[in-house]
Write a protein that holds these residues in place. Structure first.
Motif, PDB file in Angstrom:
ATOM      1  N   ALA A  24     -23.045 -11.938  24.704  1.00 23.48           N
ATOM      2  CA  ALA A  24     -24.447 -12.415  24.122  1.00 23.48           C
ATOM      3  C   ALA A  24     -25.187 -13.561  24.585  1.00 23.48           C
ATOM      4  CB  ALA A  24     -24.147 -12.943  22.375  1.00 23.48           C
ATOM      5  N   ILE A  58     -30.160  -7.017  17.990  1.00 21.23           N
ATOM      6  CA  ILE A  58     -28.975  -6.471  17.837  1.00 21.23           C
ATOM      7  C   ILE A  58     -27.885  -7.981  18.054  1.00 21.23           C
ATOM      8  CG2 ILE A  58     -26.781  -5.337  18.621  1.00 21.23           C
ATOM      9  CD1 ILE A  58     -28.753  -2.926  19.507  1.00 21.23           C
ATOM     10  N   VAL A  59     -28.263  -8.567  19.177  1.00 24.09           N
ATOM     11  CA  VAL A  59     -27.427  -9.607  19.322  1.00 24.09           C
ATOM     12  C   VAL A  59     -27.661 -10.850  18.292  1.00 24.09           C
ATOM     13  CG1 VAL A  59     -26.903 -11.783  21.136  1.00 24.09           C
ATOM     14  CG2 VAL A  59     -27.346  -9.313  21.892  1.00 24.09           C
ATOM     15  N   ALA A  60     -29.122 -11.057  17.647  1.00 22.29           N
ATOM     16  CA  ALA A  60     -29.478 -12.345  16.930  1.00 22.29           C
ATOM     17  C   ALA A  60     -29.760 -12.020  15.563  1.00 22.29           C
ATOM     18  CB  ALA A  60     -30.568 -12.918  17.635  1.00 22.29           C
ATOM     19  N   TRP A  72     -22.777  -2.328   8.963  1.00 18.31           N
ATOM     20  CA  TRP A  72     -21.428  -2.412   8.600  1.00 18.31           C
ATOM     21  C   TRP A  72     -21.119  -3.802   7.928  1.00 18.31           C
ATOM     22  CZ3 TRP A  72     -19.223  -6.417  11.137  1.00 18.31           C
ATOM     23  CH2 TRP A  72     -19.864  -6.944  12.314  1.00 18.31           C
ATOM     24  N   LEU A  79     -21.439 -12.453   4.515  1.00 16.22           N
ATOM     25  CA  LEU A  79     -22.653 -12.070   5.286  1.00 16.22           C
ATOM     26  C   LEU A  79     -23.782 -11.684   4.475  1.00 16.22           C
ATOM     27  CD1 LEU A  79     -21.074 -10.632   8.278  1.00 16.22           C
ATOM     28  CD2 LEU A  79     -22.075 -12.749   8.215  1.00 16.22           C
ATOM     29  N   ARG A  98      -9.072  -6.911 -18.032  1.00 17.09           N
ATOM     30  CA  ARG A  98      -8.142  -7.889 -18.383  1.00 17.09           C
ATOM     31  C   ARG A  98      -8.335  -8.239 -20.031  1.00 17.09           C
ATOM     32  NH1 ARG A  98      -8.246 -12.878 -14.902  1.00 17.09           N
ATOM     33  NH2 ARG A  98      -6.633 -13.526 -16.400  1.00 17.09           N
TER      34      ARG A  98
ATOM     35  N   TYR B 129     -20.943 -24.424  16.034  1.00 16.80           N
ATOM     36  CA  TYR B 129     -20.430 -23.652  14.863  1.00 16.80           C
ATOM     37  C   TYR B 129     -19.880 -24.037  13.882  1.00 16.80           C
ATOM     38  CZ  TYR B 129     -20.815 -19.882  18.279  1.00 16.80           C
ATOM     39  OH  TYR B 129     -21.337 -19.047  19.421  1.00 16.80           O
ATOM     40  N   ARG B 143      -5.857 -16.021 -11.425  1.00 20.30           N
ATOM     41  CA  ARG B 143      -5.915 -16.188 -12.941  1.00 20.30           C
ATOM     42  C   ARG B 143      -6.455 -17.626 -13.448  1.00 20.30           C
ATOM     43  NH1 ARG B 143      -4.931 -11.455 -13.831  1.00 20.30           N
ATOM     44  NH2 ARG B 143      -3.654 -10.418 -12.542  1.00 20.30           N
ATOM     45  N   PRO B 144      -7.844 -17.700 -13.511  1.00 20.27           N
ATOM     46  CA  PRO B 144      -8.390 -18.568 -14.317  1.00 20.27           C
ATOM     47  C   PRO B 144      -7.746 -18.777 -15.675  1.00 20.27           C
ATOM     48  CG  PRO B 144      -9.994 -17.347 -13.503  1.00 20.27           C
ATOM     49  CD  PRO B 144      -8.840 -16.509 -12.922  1.00 20.27           C
ATOM     50  N   TYR B 150     -13.001 -20.421 -14.939  1.00 18.28           N
ATOM     51  CA  TYR B 150     -13.450 -19.409 -13.921  1.00 18.28           C
ATOM     52  C   TYR B 150     -15.073 -20.130 -13.539  1.00 18.28           C
ATOM     53  CZ  TYR B 150     -15.335 -15.137 -11.829  1.00 18.28           C
ATOM     54  OH  TYR B 150     -16.143 -14.375 -11.168  1.00 18.28           O
ATOM     55  N   ARG B 154     -16.231 -21.457  -9.831  1.00 21.41           N
ATOM     56  CA  ARG B 154     -17.145 -21.003  -9.042  1.00 21.41           C
ATOM     57  C   ARG B 154     -18.112 -22.017  -8.729  1.00 21.41           C
ATOM     58  NH1 ARG B 154     -17.812 -15.327  -8.431  1.00 21.41           N
ATOM     59  NH2 ARG B 154     -20.160 -15.533  -7.697  1.00 21.41           N
ATOM     60  N   GLN B 192     -27.007 -17.521  17.089  1.00 19.56           N
ATOM     61  CA  GLN B 192     -26.490 -15.998  17.000  1.00 19.56           C
ATOM     62  C   GLN B 192     -25.713 -15.591  15.998  1.00 19.56           C
ATOM     63  OE1 GLN B 192     -24.164 -16.242  20.632  1.00 19.56           O
ATOM     64  NE2 GLN B 192     -25.927 -16.163  22.074  1.00 19.56           N
ATOM     65  N   ASN B 193     -25.961 -14.557  15.513  1.00 18.13           N
ATOM     66  CA  ASN B 193     -25.218 -13.962  14.450  1.00 18.13           C
ATOM     67  C   ASN B 193     -23.785 -13.942  14.686  1.00 18.13           C
ATOM     68  OD1 ASN B 193     -24.079 -11.576  12.658  1.00 18.13           O
ATOM     69  ND2 ASN B 193     -25.586 -12.842  11.476  1.00 18.13           N
ATOM     70  N   ALA B 195     -21.233 -12.317  13.419  1.00 19.06           N
ATOM     71  CA  ALA B 195     -20.784 -11.096  13.301  1.00 19.06           C
ATOM     72  C   ALA B 195     -21.098 -10.127  14.552  1.00 19.06           C
ATOM     73  CB  ALA B 195     -21.339 -10.400  12.074  1.00 19.06           C
ATOM     74  N   LEU B 196     -22.428 -10.362  15.013  1.00 17.06           N
ATOM     75  CA  LEU B 196     -22.760  -9.528  15.965  1.00 17.06           C
ATOM     76  C   LEU B 196     -22.267 -10.082  17.497  1.00 17.06           C
ATOM     77  CD1 LEU B 196     -26.171  -8.805  14.634  1.00 17.06           C
ATOM     78  CD2 LEU B 196     -24.244  -7.222  14.690  1.00 17.06           C
ATOM     79  N   SER B 197     -22.216 -11.470  17.499  1.00 18.69           N
ATOM     80  CA  SER B 197     -21.793 -11.871  18.906  1.00 18.69           C
ATOM     81  C   SER B 197     -20.355 -11.839  18.892  1.00 18.69           C
ATOM     82  CB  SER B 197     -22.338 -13.245  19.007  1.00 18.69           C
ATOM     83  OG  SER B 197     -21.801 -14.137  18.117  1.00 18.69           O
ATOM     84  N   THR B 199     -18.196 -14.146  17.432  1.00 23.10           N
ATOM     85  CA  THR B 199     -17.738 -15.430  17.526  1.00 23.10           C
ATOM     86  C   THR B 199     -17.317 -15.900  16.113  1.00 23.10           C
ATOM     87  OG1 THR B 199     -19.528 -15.701  18.816  1.00 23.10           O
ATOM     88  CG2 THR B 199     -18.081 -17.454  18.900  1.00 23.10           C
ATOM     89  N   GLY B 282     -28.893 -15.751   6.655  1.00 19.39           N
ATOM     90  CA  GLY B 282     -27.677 -15.015   6.492  1.00 19.39           C
ATOM     91  C   GLY B 282     -26.472 -15.817   5.979  1.00 19.39           C
ATOM     92  N   ARG B 283     -26.735 -17.204   5.182  1.00 20.42           N
ATOM     93  CA  ARG B 283     -25.737 -17.867   4.737  1.00 20.42           C
ATOM     94  C   ARG B 283     -25.103 -17.059   3.438  1.00 20.42           C
ATOM     95  NH1 ARG B 283     -27.095 -23.405   2.408  1.00 20.42           N
ATOM     96  NH2 ARG B 283     -29.233 -23.000   3.296  1.00 20.42           N
TER      97      ARG B 283
END
Lengths: 115, 283
Positions: A24, A58-60, A72, A79, A98, B129, B143-144, B150, B154, B192-193, B195-197, B199, B282-283
């Motif tokens: 990347a 794609i990367v960013a 995915w 995410l 429950r 990061y 089991r809360p 619960y 949260r 950088q995202n 998931a995609l990079s 890392t 993306g948080r």
């Protein structure tokens, strides 16, 4: 690595580069930065730009990559807000089950003993 | 099959020879093409793979792209150890040597100006990061006791997330300020995202700093010192890179980022806008 550099200054050991460098990071630089020159065989600058943008996305960027059909990570609650909502739904269902089980237990023996 | 000329970088003439075993894109060794007191670092690539149509197809192929990008970067990297190259973007291809010469002539002034600006300087990449959250002890999640418990757990959880994020932003900001002080220029790149990079953790800061080679050691030490400063954060340093992030020609059109600019002027505006705002997504 302390070789004298012709232009002066010590050359520090490369960090995280070379063959081990994150792809990347490399793509970010070789596709997106550097001097842009349209070669004379008309690798149309615009085309390269479009590809660049597409790949950079794609990367960013999750959102844009999603537009390209890569989605995915949507199922990963960390995410995606939709996945978070889904998780909430799942939790909700679990809690309902429950509750239903508890209610059944509490009132359960009465009907069963009756006949 | 005719070969095309692939150009990696433009440099000033340099005395030290390139490593003999250096191979470039498509496995060919790079050579030097001198013209008008400048040097284009070129190699021959097969037309079948690098003509317009073939390139279009290849650039969509991530494996091909990765191999080509690494080869391109390999040559630029080797140049960085012997001179200060002006790196060109991936896949800058010409019909023949005379086309390369014409390109040099038409861009001569820009090249000289940029090469003067970058002389003896390298680029360092710094990323911060936010480490992935440590897994909660199973007992705490399971089991809360009641609905109220619960909801309370949260709420506490999302509050903790928020705090972690704010801590990360504060840390990234203070680190950036310290680094920018020691750099001549900086650029904020889009986080950088993860998931995609591929890392782990959430990328909070993705910046590039232009640092004189002579000051690189101090810069690297400064980054190293901060590594244990903030728990839950990871600082990553890459480099030295050729000054990719500082050789774009938008330099001329964006006021304040020309030669000699210290951070805070033009470059600062860009960073100000980018900082945090994008990191938050993306948080």
């Amino acid at each position: 690595m302390t070789s004298r550099f012709p232009e002066g200054g010590r050359f520090p050991e490369p960090y995280g580069q070379g063959s081990g460098a994150n792809l990347a990071d490399i793509l970010e630089r070789v596709l997106d930065k550097g001097v842009v020159i349209a070669g004379d065989i008309r690798i149309n600058l615009l085309d390269i730009e479009l590809l660049t943008i597409k790949l950079r996305l794609i990367v960013a960027s999750v959102d844009k990559a999603k537009e390209m059909g890569i989605d995915w990570w949507e199922t990963d609650p960390a995410l995606s807000s939709r996945a978070r909502r889904d998780e909430l739904t799942r939790e909700n269902t679990e809690l309902r089950e429950r509750l239903a089980r508890l209610e059944e237990l509490e009132s359960g023996h009465a009907p069963r003993e009756a006949p | 099959m005719i070969g095309l000329r692939y150009v990696y970088a433009v440099c000033r003439p340099f005395g030290t020879p390139l490593q003999a075993e250096l191979t470039g894109v498509a496995g060919a060794p790079p050579g030097l093409l001198h013209h008008h007191g400048l040097v284009a670092v070129v190699s021959t690539v097969p037309e079948a793979d690098f003509c317009e149509d073939a390139l279009k197809a290849h650039l969509e192929d991530l494996d091909w792209l990765a191999a080509t990008a690494r080869a391109h970067q390999g040559v630029v990297d080797a140049l960085t150890t012997v001179t200060t190259p002006l790196p060109l973007r991936l896949a800058t291809v010409f019909r023949d040597d005379s086309a390369v010469r014409m390109m040099i002539e038409s861009r001569e002034d820009d090249f000289r100006r940029l090469l003067d600006r970058l002389h003896g300087r390298v680029e360092w990449g710094v990323k911060v990061y936010l480490e992935p959250e440590p897994a909660e002890p199973v007992a705490a999640v399971a089991r809360p006791a009641s609905g109220r418990d619960y909801l309370r757990s949260r709420r506490r959880h999302s509050h903790e997330q928020e705090e972690r994020w704010q801590r990360a932003e504060r840390f990234a900001h203070s680190l950036h300020e310290r680094l920018a002080e020691r750099a001549e220029e900086f650029r904020m790149h889009r986080p950088q995202n993860s998931a995609l990079s591929g890392t782990p953790g959430q990328n909070v800061l993705n910046a590039a700093y232009l640092v004189p080679r002579a000051h690189s050691e101090e810069f690297v030490e400064l980054v190293d010192r901060t590594k244990d400063e903030a728990p839950g954060m990871r600082v990553e340093l890459t480099g030295p890179w050729a000054a990719y992030s500082f050789s774009g020609e938008e330099t001329g059109s964006r006021p304040g980022t020309q030669s000699g600019t210290k951070p805070g002027a033009g470059a600062g505006t860009e960073s100000g806008a980018g900082f945090g705002a994008e990191a938050g997504e993306g948080r």
